[in-house]
Design an enzyme around this catalytic site. Structure first.
Site, mmCIF file in Angstrom:
data_model
loop_
_atom_site.group_PDB
_atom_site.id
_atom_site.type_symbol
_atom_site.label_atom_id
_atom_site.label_comp_id
_atom_site.label_asym_id
_atom_site.label_seq_id
_atom_site.Cartn_x
_atom_site.Cartn_y
_atom_site.Cartn_z
ATOM 1 N N LYS A 1 -11.908 0.146 -5.065
ATOM 2 C CA LYS A 1 -11.991 -0.324 -3.688
ATOM 3 C C LYS A 1 -11.580 0.841 -2.783
ATOM 4 O O LYS A 1 -10.388 1.115 -2.615
ATOM 5 C CB LYS A 1 -11.084 -1.542 -3.480
ATOM 6 C CG LYS A 1 -11.353 -2.293 -2.168
ATOM 7 C CD LYS A 1 -10.604 -1.648 -1.030
ATOM 8 C CE LYS A 1 -10.881 -2.329 0.296
ATOM 9 N NZ LYS A 1 -10.371 -1.519 1.434
ATOM 10 N N GLY B 1 -1.011 3.892 -0.970
ATOM 11 C CA GLY B 1 -1.042 3.403 0.397
ATOM 12 C C GLY B 1 0.343 3.074 0.900
ATOM 13 O O GLY B 1 1.336 3.692 0.502
ATOM 14 N N GLU C 1 1.708 4.499 -5.612
ATOM 15 C CA GLU C 1 2.088 5.748 -4.949
ATOM 16 C C GLU C 1 2.081 5.460 -3.467
ATOM 17 O O GLU C 1 1.019 5.260 -2.879
ATOM 18 C CB GLU C 1 1.124 6.875 -5.318
ATOM 19 C CG GLU C 1 1.672 8.247 -4.978
ATOM 20 C CD GLU C 1 1.222 8.748 -3.623
ATOM 21 O OE1 GLU C 1 2.015 8.604 -2.654
ATOM 22 O OE2 GLU C 1 0.106 9.261 -3.512
ATOM 23 N N CYS D 1 0.666 12.191 2.425
ATOM 24 C CA CYS D 1 1.853 11.428 2.019
ATOM 25 C C CYS D 1 2.992 12.345 1.607
ATOM 26 O O CYS D 1 4.171 12.006 1.790
ATOM 27 C CB CYS D 1 1.503 10.471 0.889
ATOM 28 S SG CYS D 1 0.833 11.274 -0.588
ATOM 29 N N GLU E 1 7.750 6.544 8.142
ATOM 30 C CA GLU E 1 6.598 7.429 7.982
ATOM 31 C C GLU E 1 5.643 7.286 9.173
ATOM 32 O O GLU E 1 5.186 6.192 9.483
ATOM 33 C CB GLU E 1 5.857 7.096 6.685
ATOM 34 C CG GLU E 1 4.703 8.035 6.399
ATOM 35 C CD GLU E 1 4.010 7.720 5.085
ATOM 36 O OE1 GLU E 1 3.774 8.649 4.297
ATOM 37 O OE2 GLU E 1 3.721 6.533 4.843
#
Length: 487
Positions: A181, A234, A256, A289, A384
């Site tokens: 996906k 994500g 992750e 990230c 973040e």
């Protein structure tokens, strides 16, 4: 654009799902737009639970045959996929640049070659994967990695094809079938991957691709009882939702997630190197990230470091990512621009000072930003941002540096600049992070374990660690010839 196809940078891309070796359209679509100028570039089939279920069913049907395929044949097909990626490297680079806004030069020179390498590496690693037999009271223990079953892989938009194939390649090498996906903001190169895998001879149903919004198809994929592995890259909130959906079936997860990584600069560091490392954190418009967004600089050199940083950052050119001279491209989506600006505005209102930047540019571009006078417990330090926004704080010694570095809920990565090898050893031993770089950044070997600590993730992938996740490990114990058990 014609029905079910679009042309991007001269490349025709099918906008339908890829299920069971066939293109499948949905009644509804969603618009994919380029972050470069906001222009629509495709109407993408918008999947529902129906398409998600069909993809898992196709993966289930294809699994026995692919699992029984020899290691050598699986490896051969993965190498053929890598050949296909290399053959279409220029097309992939151009399409992904338009689709997600990252630099074309980076896609050409680093990202797409890495896509091919993902397949080659795991194909080759598969052929060497073994555990030495060992004895227990004369009995032989033999460890094997058995294919687990259909895998659902959910991937992000910041490096779409590279991060997708980082998961797809080991899952296929392990003998599993896959439902991928891709992120709805950058789905196009995943569709091209389907074409490449078909041309390489990957059997129908071994790789399936379902496009759409996670809120509409995510639960159907992650809660499906026939799914045996889920790997997700994500955000933390989405990971919580996926974990809850997977819990009913006890489906193993690899997550992750986000990061708020530090860059520690000690007074004994090569300051020019430290500045280069800091400015590198603006790569991909800060949408990385692993980015070390928190600059922690020893007080003795903070003023000089800041002066050199500002001089170096002022030379960065922000603009069209297709131009060779561009250093920073656009932000992926208007919603992301608004999110970034919200973080910065709240930080400024709370007393932070923008040394550079601090505002959006035209369209989907956000000015590279450095904020100082920030508190350790402030939102801008703790959460973040995922944009070209760095903070700078100072410290007076190793203990304070380590405390500041570890004082968030994340633990994905850390970067350290120092001229003292013994200090590097002391500090890195105390840092909470899945990866630590000393006097370098973003050096990644596929043999190494990759993942995060704390809220930055669960599990590790890379090398044998990938096969440990994507397989069911089995230990077979065989009695010596002529031995009889007397219980």
């Amino acid at each position: 654009m014609s029905e079910h196809r679009t042309t991007v940078a001269g490349v025709t891309v099918d906008t339908r799902h890829w299920i069971g070796g066939q293109r499948v359209a949905s009644p509804r679509t969603f618009t994919d737009a380029s972050p470069i100028d906001g222009a629509p570039i495709g109407e993408i089939s918008r999947g529902t639970a129906t398409e998600a279920g069909a993809a898992v069913a196709a993966a289930k049907v294809a699994f026995p045959g692919w699992a029984a395929t020899s290691r050598a044949e699986r490896a051969r097909i993965l190498h053929a996929i890598a050949d296909g990626v290399e053959k279409r490297l220029e097309e992939l680079a151009n399409v992904e640049t338009v689709d997600n806004g990252a630099l074309l030069r980076s896609h050409r020179r680093g990202v797409m070659p890495r896509v091919a390498h993902n397949f080659r590496f795991f194909a080759d690693w598969l052929l060497t994967l073994e555990h030495e037999d060992f004895a227990t009271r004369g009995h032989t223990n033999h460890v094997t990695w058995d294919p687990a079953g259909p895998c659902v892989l959910i991937t992000p938009w910041n490096a779409p094809l590279m991060l997708a194939t980082w998961k797809v390649a080991p899952a296929l090498a392990a003998g599993n079938t896959v439902v991928l996906k891709p992120a709805e903001w950058s789905p196009l190169t995943a569709s091209l991957l389907a074409d490449i895998t078909a041309e390489a001879g990957l059997p129908a149903g071994v790789l399936n691709i379902v496009q759409g919004y996670g809120s509409e198809i995510g639960d159907a994929l992650t809660s499906h009882p026939d799914v045996r592995r889920i790997s997700f890259t994500g955000s933390v909130p989405t990971a919580r939702h996926i974990a809850a959906a997977a819990a009913a079936n006890l489906t193993p997860l690899s997550l992750e997630l986000g990061g708020k990584s530090p860059l520690l600069v000690f007074a004994d560091a090569d300051l020019d190197l430290a500045v280069d490392l800091a400015v590198e954190q603006y790569d991909n418009a800060g949408q990385v990230c692993l980015a070390a967004t928190r600059l922690l600089v020893e007080e003795a050199v903070a003023e000089e470091f800041t002066r050199r940083f500002v001089a170096r950052a002022s030379r960065l050119r922000q603009g069209d990512p297709r131009e060779e001279s561009t250093d920073i491209g656009p932000t992926i989506h208007p919603r992301q621009v608004a999110k970034i600006d919200g973080f910065v505005r709240r930080a400024l209102a709370a007393g932070a000072r923008a040394v550079i930047g601090g505002h959006p540019g035209e369209g989907q571009y956000y000015a590279p930003t450095l904020l100082t006078d920030v508190r350790q417990d402030s939102e801008i330090v703790q959460e973040e941002v995922f944009g070209p926004v760095l903070t700078l704080q100072t410290f007076s010694g190793e203990d304070e540096a380590v405390h500041l570095a570890n004082d968030t809920r994340f633990g994905l990565a850390a970067t350290l600049a120092t001229g003292d090898p013994e200090r590097a050893e002391r500090v890195t031993a105390r840092l909470v992070a899945g990866t630590v770089w000393v006097n370098c950044f973003f050096v990644r070997d596929l043999k190494a374990p990759f993942g995060g600590s704390r809220h930055s993730g669960i599990g590790r992938e890379g090398g044998t660690w990938s096969f440990d996740f994507y397989c069911d490990l089995k230990n077979t114990v065989t009695a010596p010839k002529g031995w009889r058990h007397h219980g």
